[in-house]
Write an enzyme that holds these catalytic residues in place. Structure first.
Site, mmCIF file in Angstrom:
data_model
loop_
_atom_site.group_PDB
_atom_site.id
_atom_site.type_symbol
_atom_site.label_atom_id
_atom_site.label_comp_id
_atom_site.label_asym_id
_atom_site.label_seq_id
_atom_site.Cartn_x
_atom_site.Cartn_y
_atom_site.Cartn_z
ATOM 1 N N LEU A 520 47.156 31.704 39.108
ATOM 2 C CA LEU A 520 47.948 32.938 39.088
ATOM 3 C C LEU A 520 47.650 33.814 40.290
ATOM 4 O O LEU A 520 48.497 34.568 40.750
ATOM 5 C CB LEU A 520 47.641 33.738 37.820
ATOM 6 N N GLY A 521 46.446 33.733 40.760
ATOM 7 C CA GLY A 521 46.070 34.561 41.896
ATOM 8 C C GLY A 521 44.650 34.254 42.300
ATOM 9 O O GLY A 521 43.946 33.491 41.645
ATOM 10 N N ARG A 522 44.253 34.847 43.395
ATOM 11 C CA ARG A 522 42.925 34.565 43.915
ATOM 12 C C ARG A 522 42.429 35.836 44.578
ATOM 13 O O ARG A 522 43.142 36.438 45.377
ATOM 14 C CB ARG A 522 43.042 33.447 44.949
ATOM 15 N N GLY A 523 41.266 36.277 44.198
ATOM 16 C CA GLY A 523 40.747 37.512 44.776
ATOM 17 C C GLY A 523 39.324 37.345 45.235
ATOM 18 O O GLY A 523 38.823 36.226 45.285
ATOM 19 N N SER A 525 36.608 37.985 43.841
ATOM 20 C CA SER A 525 35.612 37.488 42.905
ATOM 21 C C SER A 525 35.933 36.101 42.362
ATOM 22 O O SER A 525 35.120 35.522 41.670
ATOM 23 C CB SER A 525 35.450 38.483 41.750
ATOM 24 N N LYS A 542 39.527 33.529 34.556
ATOM 25 C CA LYS A 542 39.021 33.773 35.914
ATOM 26 C C LYS A 542 37.776 32.951 36.135
ATOM 27 O O LYS A 542 36.842 32.977 35.340
ATOM 28 C CB LYS A 542 38.722 35.262 36.087
ATOM 29 N N ASP A 634 37.614 47.903 43.982
ATOM 30 C CA ASP A 634 38.660 47.099 44.608
ATOM 31 C C ASP A 634 40.016 47.455 44.012
ATOM 32 O O ASP A 634 40.714 46.604 43.463
ATOM 33 C CB ASP A 634 38.341 45.602 44.425
#
Ligand SMILES: *[C@@H]1O[C@H](CO)[C@@H](O)[C@H](O)[C@H]1NC(C)=O
Ligand SMILES: *[C@@H]1O[C@H](CO)[C@@H](O)[C@H](O)[C@H]1NC(C)=O
Ligand SMILES: *[C@@H]1O[C@H](CO)[C@@H](O)[C@H](O)[C@H]1NC(C)=O
Ligand SMILES: *[C@@H]1O[C@H](CO)[C@@H](O)[C@H](O)[C@H]1NC(C)=O
Ligand SMILES: *[C@@H]1O[C@H](CO)[C@@H](O)[C@H](O)[C@H]1NC(C)=O
Ligand SMILES: *[C@@H]1O[C@H](CO)[C@@H](O)[C@H](O)[C@H]1NC(C)=O
Ligand SMILES: *[C@@H]1O[C@H](CO)[C@@H](O)[C@H](O)[C@H]1NC(C)=O
Length: 798
Positions: A520-523, A525, A542, A634
């Site tokens: 779904l996404g990557r950040g 952390s 996550k 963040d």
């Protein structure tokens, strides 16, 4: 709202507790015979009163610390009414209470040291019993009472328990601890029942009203018997003629009178349906009337919420413990010269510590008296027909209220830059706020919707919160230890883990996410994957990139697990197996804000305002309200998720190290954040406070107004060296100052085709500009942002 959520949570936990707690391993008795003992451990033993309303035994607060205590069996949080060893908890294993052959009841720690004992020395002692009143007594064979806990109260007086010249109620040091604090209820030598704040620095009586004499306060001093009692009906009567009736007067209700950690004396009544406490009487209606509630040099401001704050030239010693007060930011020896100036603090007083009180005097005379006396730290001057002058040798018991008619003139070094503070409008929409603000007593006495402190309402809420904590701790412990054989080295990490979330196995999550297929996404952390649990719940999993040490991981998770707010993403569970660290969150249909702002499908104005306000509420909760102060570090559109109704929920919080809020000692070992949203403090290596989130939030709302990502903001060729955000703020400020009327229109996303509220847009832009101030002290707090935005919430003009 919060109360409801809590009520459900409580119910859920209670059911859990009933269904799962190993009841079989605890035993309760009606008495403890001589020679026998009660110990902590797997087979906990308790004494219960015949009607089961009180329990006596070992009581824990989640860490490896036990108190020998008496508590209300039927209160949801097992409210403690008495502890034997309040300042000296004992170990979890091997500690016990024994009635020795010589007739003393002793509490020994694991190594056999005597931590506490009764003063009984007769071999006549037969047994200990807990009475229906909550009194623990030692009786002889004839049934006579030789010793009773009622003679040694801690912070609570129970109905029928005599309060005498030999007893004192002493508050706890802080919420959720048993350690002795500074506030006391006692009979003065003049036979008057009083409240006094008795810290290492000062000792000040504050109830009854110290400005009135005994008779004006409705008391007498001729009866020297010095005895007071709260009866079973809720009627309190003291020998100095002080009396009151609780608001729910009548029989059959469990009550307690407690000297609370915030310096107020209250009577609570147990609601036998919910197990929660209601306040049915309190000594002081106004928290700032508790002298010394804010500590040395600090001021309690009532406007109308009660907060502690430091005057100009001073800073807070410990934002989590206002008893420690404020300290001067300048060298105090500078005051021992004539190179000083006086700063007026209107409507403010520091009570007591007068070197000299004279009247009538002119203001100039008063000032000169303070000037030449090196002991003088400030003077108070009030005009009531004539001038009254008070020279202060120390700044204690500070408070400010718009109704108070005098001013304090603070002595400060000449070269100190300080301006007259606006104590009562800290939340006005202009840039600036006082970093030191904190709510008195508990972190959550702000009520954003009503703008007033509602003690009677809030207290039961906190009591409920305590209950949850306790249950979570108990459950967390039991659950984790029983099921997973956790190594002892990480025990500490488990203590605080709440069990509202589950422990998932790695294979379970691997299956749920179809081997981590849909990202779904990557950040910063880690990456987030979509998954479906076996119970058909859709979740976001996550996978943390950084392999935290177990201790660190549990510490951070225990924070996240305790946080619960409608504008924060809920966490369902976690996994920790070998090097895998995963978190399981609720899945939100509309994913993140950036997908609804910068692309072809963008939110309309109304939705944007809702998102701006909700995000502010979520951050305000993290900064000001939740149990641990959390800085997100963040804040950016990718971390603001939207549910099916486009209500915002902040994701990814709690992963930055916890910080002592606002304290200069905040330490961050890892830099967190995203370019464009990061406050200048990071680059300048300054202390990181909650104001970094305010900065990030400012950038986000300006992006929302403009509909353009900050990295795509156009910077004119001649300003190329300036950051986009600085450039924008400078330009817009110029436009506002030049009186350009369409400065709002020039900023708002043109794709909206004029469909927006001008007032709301102006409020968002102004707030955004304040939030991205370079100087963190000029940025508002999230609580004041929420207030500003709430004021414009109902705007509908086009
Ligand atoms: C124990 O303390 C109580 C209450 O202070 C007192 O009345 C009693 O005389 C004391 N007993 C002994 C043996 O000192
Ligand atoms: C003093 O107060 C006690 C308790 O309220 C009461 O029983 C007693 O009669 C009073 N004594 C006098 C002389 O009023
Ligand atoms: C408390 O209630 C009693 C009646 O039970 C009444 O006589 C008394 O005046 C009341 N006291 C106060 C302080 O209201
Ligand atoms: C609950 O309290 C009420 C009084 O408020 C009392 O009449 C009732 O009997 C109590 N119920 C139980 C189950 O104790
Ligand atoms: C304060 O100033 C005095 C005299 O100027 C100096 O001796 C002292 O060391 C200073 N104290 C601090 C803490 O800077
Ligand atoms: C207070 O100041 C006045 C005027 O300076 C002086 O006469 C008086 O003695 C002082 N009183 C005390 C208690 O120091
Ligand atoms: C006080 O402010 C003035 C201008 O605002 C500045 O020039 C001066 O350096 C400041 N002094 C201190 C001690 O910060």
């Amino acid at each position: 709202m919060r109360r409801h959520i809590l009520a459900y949570l409580n119910l859920f936990l209670l059911l859990n507790l009933l269904s799962s707690f190993p009841l079989s391993s605890s035993r309760s008795h009606f008495n403890l015979k001589r020679g026998n003992s009660i110990s902590v451990g797997e087979k906990s033993e308790f004494l219960i009163s015949p009607d089961n309303s009180f329990t006596c035994g070992f009581y824990s607060l989640g860490t490896n610390a036990y108190w020998f205590a008496i508590w209300f069996t039927n209160s949801r949080d097992r409210t403690v009414s008495w502890t034997a060893n309040r300042d000296r908890p004992v170990n979890s294993k091997g500690s016990k209470v024994t009635i020795r052959g010589d007739g003393t009841m002793v509490l020994t720690d694991v190594d056999g040291t005597v931590v506490w004992q009764t003063n009984t020395t007769t071999t006549d002692v037969a047994a200990a019993e807990l009475l229906n009143t909550g009194n623990l007594v030692l009786k002889n064979r004839q049934g006579e009472i030789l010793w009773q806990s009622f003679d040694f109260p801690t912070d609570t007086l129970l109905p029928s328990q005599a309060f005498t010249k030999n007893t004192r109620l002493r508050s706890a040091r802080r919420q959720g601890s048993y350690e002795s604090g500074y506030f006391n209820l006692y009979f003065g030598s003049d036979n008057v029942l009083r409240l006094i704040s008795d810290s290492p620095d000062t000792s000040t009586a504050y109830w009854p009203n110290p400005d009135f004499d005994i008779y004006r306060n409705g008391r007498t001093n001729y009866n020297s018997s010095r005895i007071a009692v709260l009866d079973d009906m809720g009627k309190f009567l003291s020998s100095d003629l002080f009396q009151f009736n609780t608001s729910d007067m009548g029989y059959g209700i469990k009550r307690r009178m407690t000297m609370d950690y915030d310096g107020n004396l209250r009577v609570y009544s147990l609601d036998n349906l919910t197990g929660l406490w209601d306040i049915t009487w309190q000594a002081l209606g106004q928290p700032c009337n508790v002298r010394g509630v804010c500590g040395r040099n600090a001021i309690c401001v009532y406007a109308p919420q009660s907060i502690c704050t430091c005057p100009p030239g001073f800073e807070v010693n410990n934002a989590n413990d206002w008893n420690a007060g404020c300290k001067a930011t300048f060298n105090e020896t500078l005051l021992n010269s004539l190179q000083v100036k006086f700063l007026e603090l209107p409507h403010t007083d520091f009570y007591g510590f007068d070197l000299n009180a004279t009247n009538p005097t002119t203001w100039e005379t008063c000032r000169d008296m303070c000037l030449v006396d090196f002991r003088c730290q400030a003077f108070s001057y009030r005009l009531l027909g004539q001038g009254f002058c008070f020279i202060k040798s120390a700044l204690f018991n500070g408070y400010a209220s718009p109704d108070f008619v005098a001013s304090i003139y603070l002595k400060l070094p000449n070269n100190l830059n300080a301006s007259k503070p606006d104590l009562f409008h800290a939340s006005s929409s202009s840039c600036g706020s006082s970093e030191q603000e904190i709510v008195v007593g508990s972190p959550s006495m702000y009520d954003f919707n009503n703008k007033s402190v509602r003690w009677a309402y809030i207290y039961p809420f906190f009591v409920g919160l305590g209950a949850i904590e306790l249950l979570l701790i108990l459950l967390g412990w039991w659950f984790l230890f029983r099921k997973h054989g956790i190594p002892a080295s990480v025990e500490a990490g488990y203590n605080m883990i709440s069990s509202q979330f589950r422990v998932y196995t790695y294979s379970e999550l691997k299956k749920a996410t179809n081997n981590f297929k849909e990202e779904l996404g990557r950040g910063g952390s880690g990456a987030v994957y979509k998954g479906v649990l076996s119970d058909d719940r859709v979740v976001a999993v996550k996978r943390l990139g950084h392999v935290f040490q177990e201790e660190e991981y549990f510490a951070e998770i225990s924070t996240i697990g305790k946080i619960n707010h409608m504008n924060l993403v809920r966490i369902w569970g976690f996994c920790s197996e070998r090097r895998n660290r995963l978190l399981v969150y609720e899945y939100l249909d509309n994913l993140s804000l950036d997908r609804h702002l910068f692309g072809p499908n963008f939110l309309d104005w109304k939705q944007r305002y809702v998102v701006a306000l909700g995000t502010a509420k979520g951050l305000a909760y993290l900064h000001h309200e939740c149990l641990e102060w959390v800085i997100h570090c963040d804040v950016k559109p990718e971390n603001i998720l939207l549910d099916s109704e486009f209500q915002p929920k902040i994701a990814d919080f709690g992963l930055a190290k916890l910080s002592q809020r606002g304290g200069p000692g905040s330490e961050f070992t890892r830099i967190r954040g995203t370019k464009g949203y990061m406050a200048p403090e990071w680059a300048l290596n300054l202390p990181i406070t909650a104001k970094v989130d305010v900065f990030g939030y400012g950038v986000v709302i300006l992006e929302m107004v403009r509909g353009v990502r900050v990295c795509n903001w156009v910077v004119e060729e001649e300003d190329r060296n300036e950051a986009a955000i600085t450039n924008f703020v400078r330009r817009i400020k110029e436009e506002m100052q030049c009186g350009r009327l369409d400065w709002v229109e020039s900023v708002v996303d043109s794709r909206l085709g004029g469909g927006f509220s001008r007032n709301q847009a102006a409020a968002l832009i102004r707030t955004g500009i304040c939030c991205v101030e370079e100087d963190k002290n000029k940025r508002p707090t999230m609580a004041s942002v929420v207030q500003t935005l709430l004021e414009c919430e109902q705007e509908n003009d086009g």
